[in-house]
Design a protein around this motif. Structure first.
Motif, mmCIF file in Angstrom:
data_model
loop_
_atom_site.group_PDB
_atom_site.id
_atom_site.type_symbol
_atom_site.label_atom_id
_atom_site.label_comp_id
_atom_site.label_asym_id
_atom_site.label_seq_id
_atom_site.Cartn_x
_atom_site.Cartn_y
_atom_site.Cartn_z
ATOM 1 N N LEU A 1 33.392 43.999 39.380
ATOM 2 C CA LEU A 1 34.819 44.263 39.303
ATOM 3 C C LEU A 1 35.475 43.502 40.451
ATOM 4 C CD1 LEU A 1 37.231 45.704 38.096
ATOM 5 C CD2 LEU A 1 36.662 47.694 39.495
ATOM 6 N N PHE A 2 36.314 42.551 40.122
ATOM 7 C CA PHE A 2 36.877 41.610 41.086
ATOM 8 C C PHE A 2 38.391 41.778 41.086
ATOM 9 C CE2 PHE A 2 37.789 37.714 43.183
ATOM 10 C CZ PHE A 2 36.611 37.151 43.647
ATOM 11 N N ILE A 3 38.946 42.321 42.178
ATOM 12 C CA ILE A 3 40.368 42.645 42.273
ATOM 13 C C ILE A 3 41.085 41.607 43.132
ATOM 14 C CG2 ILE A 3 42.061 44.386 42.983
ATOM 15 C CD1 ILE A 3 40.171 45.423 40.794
ATOM 16 N N THR A 4 42.182 41.039 42.599
ATOM 17 C CA THR A 4 42.965 40.051 43.340
ATOM 18 C C THR A 4 44.433 40.167 42.959
ATOM 19 O OG1 THR A 4 43.239 37.687 43.824
ATOM 20 C CG2 THR A 4 42.538 38.266 41.584
ATOM 21 N N ASP A 5 45.296 39.693 43.859
ATOM 22 C CA ASP A 5 46.715 39.634 43.509
ATOM 23 C C ASP A 5 47.138 38.208 43.202
ATOM 24 O OD1 ASP A 5 46.758 38.554 46.085
ATOM 25 O OD2 ASP A 5 48.655 39.516 46.606
ATOM 26 N N GLY A 6 46.179 37.338 43.020
ATOM 27 C CA GLY A 6 46.495 35.970 42.624
ATOM 28 C C GLY A 6 46.380 34.997 43.776
ATOM 29 N N GLY A 7 47.055 33.878 43.627
ATOM 30 C CA GLY A 7 46.901 32.801 44.586
ATOM 31 C C GLY A 7 45.552 32.119 44.407
ATOM 32 N N VAL A 8 45.025 32.209 43.200
ATOM 33 C CA VAL A 8 43.691 31.697 42.901
ATOM 34 C C VAL A 8 43.759 30.173 42.797
ATOM 35 C CG1 VAL A 8 41.808 31.703 41.207
ATOM 36 C CG2 VAL A 8 43.051 33.819 41.712
ATOM 37 N N SER A 9 42.920 29.516 43.580
ATOM 38 C CA SER A 9 42.823 28.062 43.505
ATOM 39 C C SER A 9 41.350 27.705 43.273
ATOM 40 C CB SER A 9 43.366 27.424 44.792
ATOM 41 O OG SER A 9 42.645 27.877 45.913
ATOM 42 N N GLN A 10 40.968 26.503 43.510
ATOM 43 C CA GLN A 10 39.586 26.056 43.331
ATOM 44 C C GLN A 10 39.083 26.293 41.907
ATOM 45 O OE1 GLN A 10 36.967 26.619 46.861
ATOM 46 N NE2 GLN A 10 38.455 28.204 47.407
ATOM 47 N N ALA A 11 39.937 26.013 40.932
ATOM 48 C CA ALA A 11 39.601 26.264 39.527
ATOM 49 C C ALA A 11 38.295 25.604 39.120
ATOM 50 C CB ALA A 11 40.736 25.790 38.619
ATOM 51 N N GLY A 12 38.091 24.360 39.519
ATOM 52 C CA GLY A 12 36.871 23.655 39.146
ATOM 53 C C GLY A 12 35.618 24.343 39.650
ATOM 54 N N GLY B 1 50.383 40.615 41.157
ATOM 55 C CA GLY B 1 50.572 39.348 41.843
ATOM 56 C C GLY B 1 51.052 38.255 40.915
ATOM 57 N N LYS B 2 50.644 37.029 41.232
ATOM 58 C CA LYS B 2 51.006 35.877 40.416
ATOM 59 C C LYS B 2 50.041 34.747 40.715
ATOM 60 C CE LYS B 2 54.367 34.499 43.852
ATOM 61 N NZ LYS B 2 55.725 34.226 44.189
ATOM 62 N N ASN B 3 50.146 33.680 39.948
ATOM 63 C CA ASN B 3 49.305 32.506 40.102
ATOM 64 C C ASN B 3 47.824 32.875 39.996
ATOM 65 O OD1 ASN B 3 48.387 29.899 40.528
ATOM 66 N ND2 ASN B 3 48.702 29.964 42.733
ATOM 67 N N TYR B 4 47.465 33.426 38.835
ATOM 68 C CA TYR B 4 46.063 33.774 38.599
ATOM 69 C C TYR B 4 45.250 32.570 38.126
ATOM 70 C CZ TYR B 4 47.663 38.575 39.044
ATOM 71 O OH TYR B 4 48.200 39.743 39.509
ATOM 72 N N GLY B 5 45.946 31.489 37.803
ATOM 73 C CA GLY B 5 45.289 30.224 37.507
ATOM 74 C C GLY B 5 44.188 30.319 36.474
ATOM 75 N N VAL B 6 43.005 29.834 36.839
ATOM 76 C CA VAL B 6 41.863 29.747 35.928
ATOM 77 C C VAL B 6 41.489 31.099 35.326
ATOM 78 C CG1 VAL B 6 40.107 29.993 37.748
ATOM 79 C CG2 VAL B 6 39.562 28.723 35.659
ATOM 80 N N LEU B 7 41.774 32.184 36.018
ATOM 81 C CA LEU B 7 41.402 33.510 35.512
ATOM 82 C C LEU B 7 42.112 33.821 34.197
ATOM 83 C CD1 LEU B 7 41.375 35.630 38.803
ATOM 84 C CD2 LEU B 7 39.511 34.311 37.752
ATOM 85 N N GLU B 8 43.325 33.280 34.024
ATOM 86 C CA GLU B 8 44.081 33.526 32.803
ATOM 87 C C GLU B 8 43.548 32.729 31.615
ATOM 88 O OE1 GLU B 8 48.499 34.683 34.017
ATOM 89 O OE2 GLU B 8 47.937 32.712 34.811
ATOM 90 N N LYS B 9 42.612 31.837 31.872
ATOM 91 C CA LYS B 9 42.073 30.980 30.811
ATOM 92 C C LYS B 9 40.597 31.258 30.523
ATOM 93 C CE LYS B 9 45.376 27.586 32.281
ATOM 94 N NZ LYS B 9 45.618 26.580 33.269
#
Length: 191
Positions: free
Chosen positions: A99-110, A133-141
């Motif tokens: 279980l991985f909890i974050t508010d976003g700001g996720v980078s390093q998609a590759g 949060g926002k900017n979940y990036g790769v997690l949304e895909k």
């Protein structure tokens, strides 16, 4: 795994993070073989903490969380903590639910994609949850990510974790897990 980057400050201050522990622990101990949860915080760096159980969960979020936040750094580095988890669970024959909890700001998609793809041959399911949060990036895909042995990850976001009824929360936390578990059993990935 709990995000303790600087942007999470308000969620620690208003009790949301402790509420996350409170709400997820009863479900999590049902999965666990010894009733204790392996537990990490991450920011710029990461730290494995003492295991959390029904006796110590109220102190899972330390009273001096600001000091822990300063120690671990204010940026998001999901990759570092993911690599620690990979190291911990490589070769396991028991299914693992992260279980991985974050508010976003996720980078390093590759790098995140690479870890999820390479580790998809291990019986580890990654449930990412966004908390207001926002900017979940790769997690949304994650649902469209190709190149994995099994679909080993899911993501959903909650605007207000504290107000979500337990039934709805547990339903969302377990939405993809049963199908994943069936698939890893069929492929002989778990004992």
């Amino acid at each position: 795994v709990l995000d303790i980057s600087g942007s999470m400050s308000q969620r620690y201050k208003n009790g949301t993070v402790q509420e996350i522990v409170n709400k997820t622990l009863p479900l999590a101990v049902q999965f666990d073989d010894d009733g204790e949860l392996d537990f990490w915080y991450y920011g710029t760096t990461c730290q494995r903490m003492a295991s959390v159980n029904m006796k110590n969960y109220e102190s899972a979020v330390p009273a001096d969380w600001k000091q822990l936040m300063r120690t671990l750094g204010g940026c998001n580095n999901e990759v570092l903590v993911m690599e620690e988890i990979v190291e911990e669970y490589t070769g396991t024959k028991l299914p693992v639910y992260v279980l991985f909890i974050t508010d976003g700001g996720v980078s390093q998609a590759g790098k995140i994609k690479k870890i999820l793809k390479e580790f998809s041959t291990e019986p580890v399911f990654w449930q990412f949850v966004g908390v207001g949060g926002k900017n979940y990036g790769v997690l949304e895909k994650l649902d469209t990510m190709e190149g994995r042995y099994v679909d080993n990850a899911n993501f959903f976001a909650l605007d207000d974790f504290k107000s979500v009824p337990n039934e709805e929360l547990y339903g969302r936390l377990l939405e993809e897990f049963p199908q994943w578990l069936k698939e890893v059993r069929e492929k002989g990935m778990v004992g």
